[in-house]
Design a protein around this motif. Structure first.
Motif, PDB file in Angstrom:
ATOM      1  N   HIS A 105     108.512  88.389 120.993  1.00 19.62           N
ATOM      2  CA  HIS A 105     108.054  87.370 120.046  1.00 19.62           C
ATOM      3  C   HIS A 105     106.631  86.921 120.397  1.00 19.62           C
ATOM      4  CE1 HIS A 105     108.544  83.384 117.846  1.00 19.62           C
ATOM      5  NE2 HIS A 105     107.610  83.091 118.724  1.00 19.62           N
ATOM      6  N   GLU A 109     102.977  87.438 118.315  1.00 22.30           N
ATOM      7  CA  GLU A 109     102.215  86.319 117.767  1.00 22.30           C
ATOM      8  C   GLU A 109     100.801  86.273 118.330  1.00 22.30           C
ATOM      9  OE1 GLU A 109     104.575  82.822 118.359  1.00 22.30           O
ATOM     10  OE2 GLU A 109     104.196  82.724 120.504  1.00 22.30           O
ATOM     11  N   HIS A 126     102.899  75.223 119.106  1.00 25.08           N
ATOM     12  CA  HIS A 126     104.274  75.701 118.985  1.00 25.08           C
ATOM     13  C   HIS A 126     104.828  76.132 120.342  1.00 25.08           C
ATOM     14  CE1 HIS A 126     107.162  79.005 118.265  1.00 25.08           C
ATOM     15  NE2 HIS A 126     106.240  79.876 118.588  1.00 25.08           N
ATOM     16  N   PHE A 187     107.084  83.474 111.920  1.00 29.14           N
ATOM     17  CA  PHE A 187     106.676  82.061 111.856  1.00 29.14           C
ATOM     18  C   PHE A 187     107.444  81.305 110.773  1.00 29.14           C
ATOM     19  CE2 PHE A 187     102.181  82.798 113.752  1.00 29.14           C
ATOM     20  CZ  PHE A 187     102.746  82.835 115.012  1.00 29.14           C
TER      21      PHE A 187
HETATM   22 ZN    ZN Z   1     106.333  81.736 118.969  1.00 25.56          ZN
END
Ligand code: ZN
Ligand code: ZN
Length: 222
Positions: A105, A109, A126, A187
């Motif tokens: 993940h 990103e 985040h 997201f």
């Molecule tokens: Zn993330």
């Protein structure tokens, strides 16, 4: 900055976890809601128009693939990415699968971060609550301190690695729009789940609503 800020956000999350109890702290819950609103806004305002302007007809498919990938990753992570706490996991064994799931993940990103300062902020904000929840879980799981640091360091390096790969491997360029589309799917799933789960029982919560609106406005105007 692209490489340092995501790493710092993991460290910040770790420090926060020493002072706030993510499961019960109101401040932490507000931080989580803010991160969800900000990430969703940056995705919708900037990332989404950008990938669609590429003109490729497969964009939508890759967005949905990203969303599905995140659902699969959460079978392993049990939702750390959107604010879930793990329980009764004090076996003392190093959680390899959790690390793999979260790293994939985090690596993905890192890809779209290069060209958008806003997205960098979104990912950093985040990551802070995610790292805090992760730290609490790791400390509780009774693995050694060195392993906790090792886990968080590997996890923290993944997003900068994703950005670095994107910058230095030109072979990836033709695919970057599809990778970005997958990240959008990731997201969308993470941020809407944060907003959904933070609205417990749909009771009106003025401070949470205010922080969500603030997140949207900041993402739009700054
Ligand atoms: Zn993330
Ligand atoms: Zn959840």
């Amino acid at each position: 900055m692209i490489y340092i800020l995501p790493l710092l956000s993991v460290f910040a999350g770790y420090v926060i976890s020493l002072f706030l109890k993510p499961s019960s702290s109101t401040v932490f819950q507000l931080l989580l809601s803010f991160s969800g609103a900000y990430l969703l806004s940056v995705t919708v305002f900037e990332l989404l128009p950008e990938v669609y302007s590429s003109g490729s007809s497969e964009i939508g498919i890759f967005i949905m693939l990203g969303l599905l990938l995140q659902i699969i990753l959460e079978f392993v992570s049990k939702g750390v990415e959107h604010g879930h706490m793990h329980h009764n996991d004090d076996t003392g064994t190093f959680p390899v699968l959790l690390l793999v799931s979260l790293s994939l993940h985090a690596l993905l990103e890192g890809f779209p971060i290069n060209h958008s300062g806003h997205l960098l902020h979104g990912v950093v904000i985040h990551k802070i609550p995610v790292a805090a929840i992760l730290s609490v879980f790791l400390i509780r799981s009774k693995i050694s301190k060195i392993k906790v640091v090792l886990f968080l360091t590997i996890f923290g390096l993944m997003t900068p690695l994703g950005s670095w790969l994107h910058k230095n491997f030109e072979v990836l360029n033709p695919y970057s729009v599809y990778i970005n589309a997958m990240v959008i799917g990731i997201f969308l799933h993470v941020s809407t789940t944060i907003l959904f789960e933070s609205a417990k029982n749909h009771t009106f919560n003025a401070s949470k609503l205010a922080i969500v609106i603030l997140g949207i406005l900041l993402a739009y105007f700054i």
